[in-house]
Design a protein around this motif. Structure first.
Motif, short mmCIF file in Angstrom:
data_model
loop_
_atom_site.label_atom_id
_atom_site.label_comp_id
_atom_site.label_asym_id
_atom_site.label_seq_id
_atom_site.Cartn_x
_atom_site.Cartn_y
_atom_site.Cartn_z
N SER A 107 46.26 19.90 13.18
CA SER A 107 44.87 19.72 13.61
C SER A 107 44.74 19.73 15.12
O SER A 107 43.83 20.35 15.69
CB SER A 107 44.33 18.41 13.03
N HIS A 110 44.82 23.18 16.34
CA HIS A 110 43.80 24.06 15.75
C HIS A 110 44.41 25.08 14.80
O HIS A 110 43.98 26.24 14.74
CB HIS A 110 42.99 24.76 16.85
N THR A 141 41.68 22.40 5.89
CA THR A 141 40.87 23.62 5.77
C THR A 141 40.75 24.07 4.32
O THR A 141 39.66 24.40 3.85
CB THR A 141 41.50 24.76 6.59
#
Length: 358
Positions: A107, A110, A141
């Motif tokens: 995270s 990214h 995600t």
């Protein structure tokens, strides 16, 4: 070929990664990172040998520590791996400190996060696993849920995008591995007879870190009218010695053995009269194998197994715990609630949605 870093570190994750990795590697370049959260050879290395999992590309060797220290060390070391490897995605499993560390590292950089076994909830924030799984879900995600209940849990928290109900990869693994177990071992190897013993696993901190609860559990096991096989978790062994509870095992029906391999474990599960546990994974394995399960907790992530009658929640401080375990109840056959054994294929097929615009 897209590169995916898979982060694992604990026994249940090694089991889950096996069926997924077999399918994943046909389409992606997988890098396996073993954090070393489970560092006993029988609880880690043997899985890669027995379950046909490619050896890890990285062994971080973190080992045992407090939750904060262990997670922090993992986070730092996983980040270094991600900097070097530059993957297109990071895949994590379940709810361990390895899961959270892998997700946080991705995270911060990214990198898309793929969470297998998303949406499980015990609704008990005192469990470190609950904190790990909630935080991981909220930064992931793609979220692959094993049941409709898990999908509903995510929806209630506002997580609806990237959610797929694919079934449970543990069921995929069981179908494949129970045949291997039967080929390699037989119950007589352990000096046992089918359906004439109970199998017990106790390791959760809420049971082992409380002397009264651990004592009550051990006394209950010793009061059962048949043999109890107890593969002793390292944490439980340390706490038993610390509390001076070893005498309960003397001249009793409890037979303590060292932690066994996964294939040996599922064979012991399949042939047991019943299973007494505080493990999340063992509850499901008992259900897959249609063996009655008694879960020594106040809640479970696998509510489906309780609702259908194959799993009974028993509070560890129940005064006559042995009686509650021995009480028989009717358990009707029901179709499998955890998918069709093709969860791994569905996961790998859905991963491509990460790059659908390319």
């Amino acid at each position: 070929m897209k590169k995916i870093v898979t982060v694992v570190g604990a026994r249940p994750q090694f089991i889950k990664v096996a069926p997924v990795s077999r399918v994943l590697r046909k389409q992606y370049h997988e890098i396996i990172v073993n954090t070393g959260q489970h560092y006993d050879a029988n609880m880690a290395d043997v899985f890669f040998q027995q379950l046909d999992i490619p050896l890890p590309d990285y062994n971080l060797g973190v080992g045992s520590a407090t939750h904060g220290k262990q997670t922090g060390q993992m986070l730092q070391m996983i980040e270094s791996v991600l900097i070097d490897e530059k993957p297109e995605a990071v895949l994590v499993y379940g709810d361990t400190n390895s899961t959270l560390a892998g997700a946080l590292a991705a995270s911060k950089m990214h990198i898309p996060i793929i969470h297998v076994e998303a949406g499980l909830r015990s609704f008990n924030k005192k469990m470190p696993e609950e904190v790990n799984r909630v935080m991981t879900d909220h930064i992931s995600t793609l979220l692959f849920a094993p049941t409709d209940t898990a999908v509903s849990n995510l929806s209630k928290e506002g997580i609806v995008n990237g959610v797929y109900q694919v079934g449970d990869v543990m069921y995929d693994a069981m179908i494949y591995n129970i045949e291997l177990a039967q080929q390699r071992y037989c119950i007589e190897d352990f000096g046992l007879k089918s359906k004439q013993y109970y199998l017990s696993t106790i390791h959760r901190a809420e049971n082992t870190d409380n002397r009264d609860l651990l004592k009550n559990i051990l006394l209950a096991l010793s009061n059962l009218n048949v043999d109890v096989i107890l593969p002793l978790h390292p944490r439980t062994k340390v706490k038993m010695n610390e509390y001076g509870l070893g005498n309960i095992l003397e001249s009793s029906n409890i037979r303590v053995i060292e932690p066994v391999s996964y294939l040996e474990m599922i064979l012991l599960e399949q042939q047991a009269r019943g299973i007494i546990t505080d493990s999340g994974g063992v509850q499901k394995e008992a259900y897959f194998l249609q063996v009655p399960c008694y879960t020594l907790r106040t809640e479970t992530e696998w509510v489906e197994t309780v609702n259908c009658g194959w799993n009974q929640l028993l509070h560890p401080d129940t005064p006559d715990l042995a009686h509650a375990i021995l009480r028989e109840c009717e358990r009707p056959y029901i179709p499998n609630l955890f998918g069709d054994g093709r969860a791994s294929e569905k996961i790998v097929s859905s991963i491509r949605t990460l790059w659908r615009t390319e």
